[in-house]
Design an enzyme around this catalytic site. Sequence first.
Site, PDB file in Angstrom:
ATOM      1  CG  HIS A 124      -1.491  -1.438   1.429  1.00 42.70           C
ATOM      2  ND1 HIS A 124      -2.894  -1.511   0.619  1.00 42.70           N
ATOM      3  CD2 HIS A 124      -1.338  -2.211   2.530  1.00 42.70           C
ATOM      4  CE1 HIS A 124      -3.477  -2.474   1.378  1.00 42.70           C
ATOM      5  NE2 HIS A 124      -2.238  -3.439   1.723  1.00 42.70           N
TER       6      HIS A 124
ATOM      7  CB  SER B 192      13.472  22.886 -15.395  1.00 33.05           C
ATOM      8  OG  SER B 192      11.928  23.838 -15.626  1.00 33.05           O
TER       9      SER B 192
ATOM     10  CE  LYS C 131      11.289  19.532 -10.995  1.00 34.31           C
ATOM     11  NZ  LYS C 131      10.863  20.164 -11.626  1.00 34.31           N
TER      12      LYS C 131
ATOM     13  CD  GLU D   8       8.545  12.197 -15.504  1.00 29.32           C
ATOM     14  OE1 GLU D   8       8.281  12.733 -15.792  1.00 29.32           O
ATOM     15  OE2 GLU D   8       9.019  13.304 -14.263  1.00 29.32           O
TER      16      GLU D   8
END
Length: 462
Positions: free
Chosen positions: A161, A282, A288, A295
């Site tokens: 979980h 970024s 970043k 992804e």
Amino acid sequence: MANNENHKLWGGRFEASLEKWVEEFGASITFDQKMAEFDLKGSIAHVTMLGQTGIIPKEDAQAIKAGLEELLEEYKAGQLEFDVSNEDIHMNMESLLTAKIGPVAGKLHTARSRNDQVATDMHLYLKAKLAEVIEKLANLRSVLVKLAEEHTYTIMPGYTHLQHAQPISFGHHLMAYYNMFTRDSERFEFNVKHADISPLGAAALAGTTFPIDRELTTELMGFAKPYSNSLDAVSDRDFILEFLSNSSILMMHMSRICEEIINWCSNEFKFVTLSDTFSTGSSIMPQKKNPDMAELIRGKSGRVYGNLIGLLTVMKSLPLAYNKDLQEDKEGMFDTAETITVAIDILAGMLETMTVNDAHMAESTEKDFSNATELADYLAAKGLPFREAHEIVGKLVLECTKAGYYLQDVPFERYQEISNLIEEDIYVTLQSKTAVERRNSLGGTGFDQVKWQVAQAKQDLT
Ligand code: ARG
């Protein structure tokens, strides 16, 4: 725009031509040229057989074969140009061959149809891709095994979980993915069985009146056997569906590990640091460092699933034998093959170059209750029914939560009040390392079990 001069290879029974935009709609050359090499190899096998069986004169067969071989060289050198008015790769090649060797080229298509030809090309293409995929998966699997071996003793929280559940070995976690990719590899290996069948000689749908030798072409192209039913041979796309389905499962597995990597390099986890070579920045936020590649792999599972659903839908209710719908089988297959081959390499590279923050991983199991099962097991091992032990520990966890400390911080006197079964050794038992080490049941996270898994895997990979 229509005129009554039709120069198509199939133009005989036509009085008018297709308009350009209609022609473009029907054409597949923009994408089926990816099979150019296989189309030529299939034709070389076919014409060799036509010559050997005497269906066409030997000299003609030789002239055609020499022409095809030249085309193959020219193709590899990037010198061939295809034309949309020749519809697909098969007719483009025939027209290039005619330009090269003259009307004798017209004998190549004896006892053959584009229907068995296209199916042959696709079997050859997929067989080659499957070998590549299996090899790349073997590399990914060995990267995982190497990393698992290095991190056999690295402790991390095991989750259920997405909550800390029990401490585990990071090596164990990685070996779970090794197993998924091993099953993927086995599925692709099975896929080879169905790609390794030759449709050539099925002709349009019913076979041919010519005395062809299908065993010979099968052998020349390196297939295991010929299709035994001509209708099935030209209309079977199961081998592609299997590939798309196997690829979907593979992408699902890759998306799972990528999701974990994305989590692990967040500020909240800080379990791993990706190499700069697999990260991006970024355009606005100077600080970043993003896990874009992970992804993208996660995201690309969408197009692969889409390709599977796309072809299943094309095939649904399709009557025998060939229908032009089948031309829609290609782009999804190419796209999937290109997507998964790169994705496997990216994932392997990302894993190979990332830094594992092992101290931090281990530390994150110190400030939690992931050792609660240890205490319950401790009591149960001393004879207390497990249910009672569970209840006692549950209450103690609640007490600790309210007081703001953990099981390892509970004073010994308190432990003795709770149960006289608890002795001083409880503090060692509660340590994450002990918890992992002692889970030595077969396939468990115990260090010896991880070592055993790694040893098995290394053997499988050789
Ligand atoms: N380009 C076609 C395809 O990919 C080749 C087969 C064409 N056959 C036909 N009967 N129109 O399916």
